[in-house]
Design a protein around this motif. Structure first.
Motif, mmCIF file in Angstrom:
data_model
loop_
_atom_site.group_PDB
_atom_site.id
_atom_site.type_symbol
_atom_site.label_atom_id
_atom_site.label_comp_id
_atom_site.label_asym_id
_atom_site.label_seq_id
_atom_site.Cartn_x
_atom_site.Cartn_y
_atom_site.Cartn_z
ATOM 1 N N ALA A 173 0.998 -1.184 -0.089
ATOM 2 C CA ALA A 173 0.025 -0.088 -0.023
ATOM 3 C C ALA A 173 1.036 1.191 0.050
ATOM 4 C CB ALA A 173 -0.763 -0.013 1.235
ATOM 5 N N ASP A 174 0.373 2.439 -0.349
ATOM 6 C CA ASP A 174 0.923 3.740 -0.254
ATOM 7 C C ASP A 174 -0.026 4.676 0.255
ATOM 8 O OD1 ASP A 174 2.970 5.666 -0.304
ATOM 9 O OD2 ASP A 174 3.251 5.058 -2.495
ATOM 10 N N ARG A 175 0.381 5.958 0.089
ATOM 11 C CA ARG A 175 -0.396 6.989 0.696
ATOM 12 C C ARG A 175 -0.182 8.221 0.006
ATOM 13 N NH1 ARG A 175 -3.318 5.708 4.780
ATOM 14 N NH2 ARG A 175 -4.398 7.629 4.901
ATOM 15 N N THR A 202 0.114 11.873 -0.260
ATOM 16 C CA THR A 202 0.281 13.011 0.824
ATOM 17 C C THR A 202 0.140 14.316 0.479
ATOM 18 O OG1 THR A 202 2.583 12.823 0.474
ATOM 19 C CG2 THR A 202 1.798 11.107 2.013
ATOM 20 N N SER A 206 -3.917 12.943 3.995
ATOM 21 C CA SER A 206 -3.490 11.859 3.170
ATOM 22 C C SER A 206 -4.730 10.829 2.514
ATOM 23 C CB SER A 206 -2.342 10.914 3.668
ATOM 24 O OG SER A 206 -2.598 10.291 4.575
ATOM 25 N N PHE A 207 -4.409 10.196 1.642
ATOM 26 C CA PHE A 207 -5.537 9.057 1.044
ATOM 27 C C PHE A 207 -4.419 8.039 0.937
ATOM 28 C CE2 PHE A 207 -8.198 12.608 -0.768
ATOM 29 C CZ PHE A 207 -9.153 12.453 0.122
ATOM 30 N N GLU A 208 -5.284 6.839 1.614
ATOM 31 C CA GLU A 208 -4.524 5.386 1.179
ATOM 32 C C GLU A 208 -4.858 5.024 -0.102
ATOM 33 O OE1 GLU A 208 -4.396 0.640 2.540
ATOM 34 O OE2 GLU A 208 -6.152 2.179 3.585
ATOM 35 N N LEU A 228 -7.247 4.018 -5.596
ATOM 36 C CA LEU A 228 -7.786 5.365 -4.855
ATOM 37 C C LEU A 228 -8.727 6.190 -5.900
ATOM 38 C CD1 LEU A 228 -7.917 7.799 -2.788
ATOM 39 C CD2 LEU A 228 -5.703 8.256 -3.926
ATOM 40 N N PHE A 267 3.727 10.812 -2.851
ATOM 41 C CA PHE A 267 3.320 9.720 -2.114
ATOM 42 C C PHE A 267 4.281 9.575 -1.119
ATOM 43 C CE2 PHE A 267 1.636 9.418 -6.386
ATOM 44 C CZ PHE A 267 0.474 9.162 -6.307
ATOM 45 N N GLU A 268 3.734 8.819 0.058
ATOM 46 C CA GLU A 268 4.760 8.465 1.104
ATOM 47 C C GLU A 268 5.772 7.463 0.827
ATOM 48 O OE1 GLU A 268 2.943 5.643 4.427
ATOM 49 O OE2 GLU A 268 2.777 7.524 5.183
#
Length: 148
Positions: free
Chosen positions: A58-60, A62, A87-89, A96, A126-127
């Motif tokens: 997974a990532d986020r 940001t 942020s959104f997953e 997403l 992204f994270e």
């Protein structure tokens, strides 16, 4: 000679499996589809897109930046209320959806109002994954496509 060939093949297979294991366990693989911005009617605009993640991690999302505005944020809409989020997953092997009536990118205090047919550049940060630069085609104000 035959024994050496077998040993070399076994070592190559083991090395290949080790490398595959390393790449499969920890990196998101992100791609953006369906991006657009409805033509703004005032000094604010919204952006919509889908971030697809074909990776096993997974990532986020940001943040988002754009030359069209110094104030670009990400928002979610729940219970008919919009609020800024940090942020959104982007789930592993998932997506997403930033879409009308839901989560979206918000551009405040536009430096200029883009017209239908133009493109607005944004950088998604992204994270874990590297940033992705996307051009949002400006569509008619009422544009609402089917999900990709």
């Amino acid at each position: 000679m035959n024994r050496r060939t077998t040993l070399a093949a076994a070592l190559a297979l083991t090395a290949g499996l080790t490398l595959a294991g390393c790449s499969a366990d920890g990196r998101p693989e992100l791609k953006v589809v369906g991006a657009f911005m409805p033509q703004p009617v005032n000094d604010m605009a919204a952006g919509f897109l889908v971030v697809q993640n074909s990776g096993d991690a997974a990532d986020r999302l940001t943040s988002v930046t754009s030359p069209i505005s110094d104030d670009v944020t990400i928002h979610e809409s729940k219970d008919q209320k919009m609020r800024e989020v940090s942020s959104f997953e982007v789930p592993a092997n998932g997506r997403l959806d930033l879409e009308r009536g839901g989560s979206h990118i918000m551009f405040m205090k536009l430096k200029q109002k883009p017209k239908q047919g133009e493109k607005v550049s944004v950088e998604l940060r992204f994270e874990k994954a590297d940033p992705i630069t996307v051009d949002l085609p400006v569509k008619e104000t009422t544009h609402n496509p089917k999900k990709p």
